[in-house]
Scaffold this motif. Structure first.
Motif, short mmCIF file in Angstrom:
data_model
loop_
_atom_site.label_atom_id
_atom_site.label_comp_id
_atom_site.label_asym_id
_atom_site.label_seq_id
_atom_site.Cartn_x
_atom_site.Cartn_y
_atom_site.Cartn_z
N ILE A 105 0.83 -1.21 0.00
CA ILE A 105 0.00 0.00 0.00
C ILE A 105 0.86 1.26 0.00
O ILE A 105 0.51 2.27 -0.61
CB ILE A 105 -0.96 -0.01 1.20
CG1 ILE A 105 -2.03 -1.10 1.00
CG2 ILE A 105 -1.63 1.35 1.39
CD1 ILE A 105 -3.02 -1.22 2.14
N THR A 109 0.04 4.13 -2.81
CA THR A 109 -0.47 5.45 -2.44
C THR A 109 0.45 6.59 -2.89
O THR A 109 0.08 7.75 -2.80
CB THR A 109 -0.69 5.55 -0.92
OG1 THR A 109 0.52 5.18 -0.23
CG2 THR A 109 -1.83 4.66 -0.48
N LYS A 110 1.64 6.26 -3.38
CA LYS A 110 2.52 7.29 -3.94
C LYS A 110 2.21 7.56 -5.41
O LYS A 110 2.72 8.52 -5.99
CB LYS A 110 3.99 6.86 -3.80
CG LYS A 110 4.48 6.85 -2.36
CD LYS A 110 5.93 6.40 -2.27
CE LYS A 110 6.41 6.35 -0.82
NZ LYS A 110 7.81 5.87 -0.72
N ILE A 114 -4.02 8.19 -6.17
CA ILE A 114 -4.34 6.98 -5.41
C ILE A 114 -4.21 7.23 -3.91
O ILE A 114 -3.13 7.54 -3.41
CB ILE A 114 -3.43 5.81 -5.82
CG1 ILE A 114 -3.57 5.51 -7.30
CG2 ILE A 114 -3.77 4.56 -4.99
CD1 ILE A 114 -4.98 5.15 -7.73
N GLY A 115 -5.34 7.13 -3.22
CA GLY A 115 -5.34 7.21 -1.76
C GLY A 115 -5.37 5.81 -1.17
O GLY A 115 -5.37 4.81 -1.89
N LYS A 116 -5.43 5.75 0.14
CA LYS A 116 -5.35 4.46 0.82
C LYS A 116 -6.53 3.55 0.45
O LYS A 116 -6.36 2.36 0.20
CB LYS A 116 -5.30 4.66 2.33
CG LYS A 116 -5.08 3.36 3.11
CD LYS A 116 -4.91 3.62 4.59
CE LYS A 116 -4.69 2.31 5.35
NZ LYS A 116 -4.52 2.56 6.81
N LYS A 117 -7.75 4.12 0.41
CA LYS A 117 -8.92 3.30 0.11
C LYS A 117 -8.86 2.74 -1.32
O LYS A 117 -9.21 1.58 -1.56
CB LYS A 117 -10.19 4.12 0.31
CG LYS A 117 -10.51 4.41 1.77
CD LYS A 117 -11.83 5.13 1.91
CE LYS A 117 -12.17 5.38 3.38
NZ LYS A 117 -13.45 6.12 3.52
N THR A 118 -8.42 3.57 -2.26
CA THR A 118 -8.30 3.10 -3.64
C THR A 118 -7.22 2.04 -3.77
O THR A 118 -7.39 1.05 -4.49
CB THR A 118 -8.00 4.27 -4.59
OG1 THR A 118 -9.01 5.28 -4.45
CG2 THR A 118 -7.98 3.81 -6.04
N ALA A 119 -6.11 2.23 -3.05
CA ALA A 119 -5.05 1.23 -3.06
C ALA A 119 -5.56 -0.11 -2.53
O ALA A 119 -5.25 -1.17 -3.07
CB ALA A 119 -3.86 1.71 -2.23
#
Length: 212
Positions: A105, A109-110, A114-119
């Motif tokens: 993750i 997320t980098k 892409i945020g945490k939920k999308t990752a």
């Protein structure tokens, strides 16, 4: 369905190229437009033909691996063509595939957009499907390379702050060397604005890299 276009690239922008195919210019949105800008030779761009009610778009890639990963990313809830394109601008197909398979993750997320939920959704939706496409994405997706091989740490630099460091890491994932990026930064460092984003700095760095 348009699977590829073959012609001469006659125009470049920060988001797309225009390919002349028998006197018809096709606008093709691509992760790295300047990757096609180093030659006047005829090129083949592998495409995804995206049709909406109000528009038709061509998204294009230098390799079948990028094309395959792009289509897989579109299967993830919440990821549309623009976000998928940004993901491939920030990481090679094999690195993205390996990060999904290894549930990394932190790397995902980098990537732009892409945020945490999308990752987490990427991992949930694609982890079990990566094996099915590993032949086209490459051996790295099967976990045959180490994390250090796939996600090399950039050379430490005190210059540029967090925005440049993130942009630099994404550009290294595209295959640019530390020396190339140091030269690009040297040309850009005096023009960085306080509100500069990672995406805009990447685009300007790519323009500089193209100039050589």
């Amino acid at each position: 369905m348009i699977d590829y276009v073959k012609g001469r690239v006659v125009h470049w922008d920060t988001e797309y190229v225009v390919v002349d195919v028998r006197d018809i210019g096709y606008r093709v949105f691509t992760p790295n437009p300047y990757g096609f800008a180093k030659s006047d030779d005829v090129v083949t761009i592998y495409t995804h033909h995206h049709v909406r009610e109000d528009a038709t778009y061509l998204f294009g890639f230098a390799t079948r691996e990028e094309q395959s990963m792009f289509r897989k990313l579109l299967e993830v809830s919440g990821i549309g063509p623009r976000v998928a394109l940004g993901i491939l601008a920030g990481g090679r197909p094999e690195t993205v595939a390996a990060a999904i398979k290894q549930e990394n993750i932190g790397f995902l997320t980098k990537l732009p957009g892409i945020g945490k939920k999308t990752a987490q959704r990427m991992i949930l939706d694609l982890k079990d499907k990566i094996d099915a496409v590993q032949a086209s994405i490459g051996a790295a997706a099967a976990g045959l390379a180490t994390m250090d091989d796939l996600f090399p740490e950039p050379e430490p630099s005190a210059e540029g702050g967090k925005v440049w460091q993130e942009a630099r890491e994404a550009l290294m994932a595209l295959g640019y060397t530390s020396a190339e990026l140091d030269r690009a930064w040297h040309a850009l460092q005096n023009t960085v604005k306080p509100d500069e984003t990672v995406d805009s700095l990447m685009k300007r760095a790519l323009q500089q890299l193209f100039k050589g």
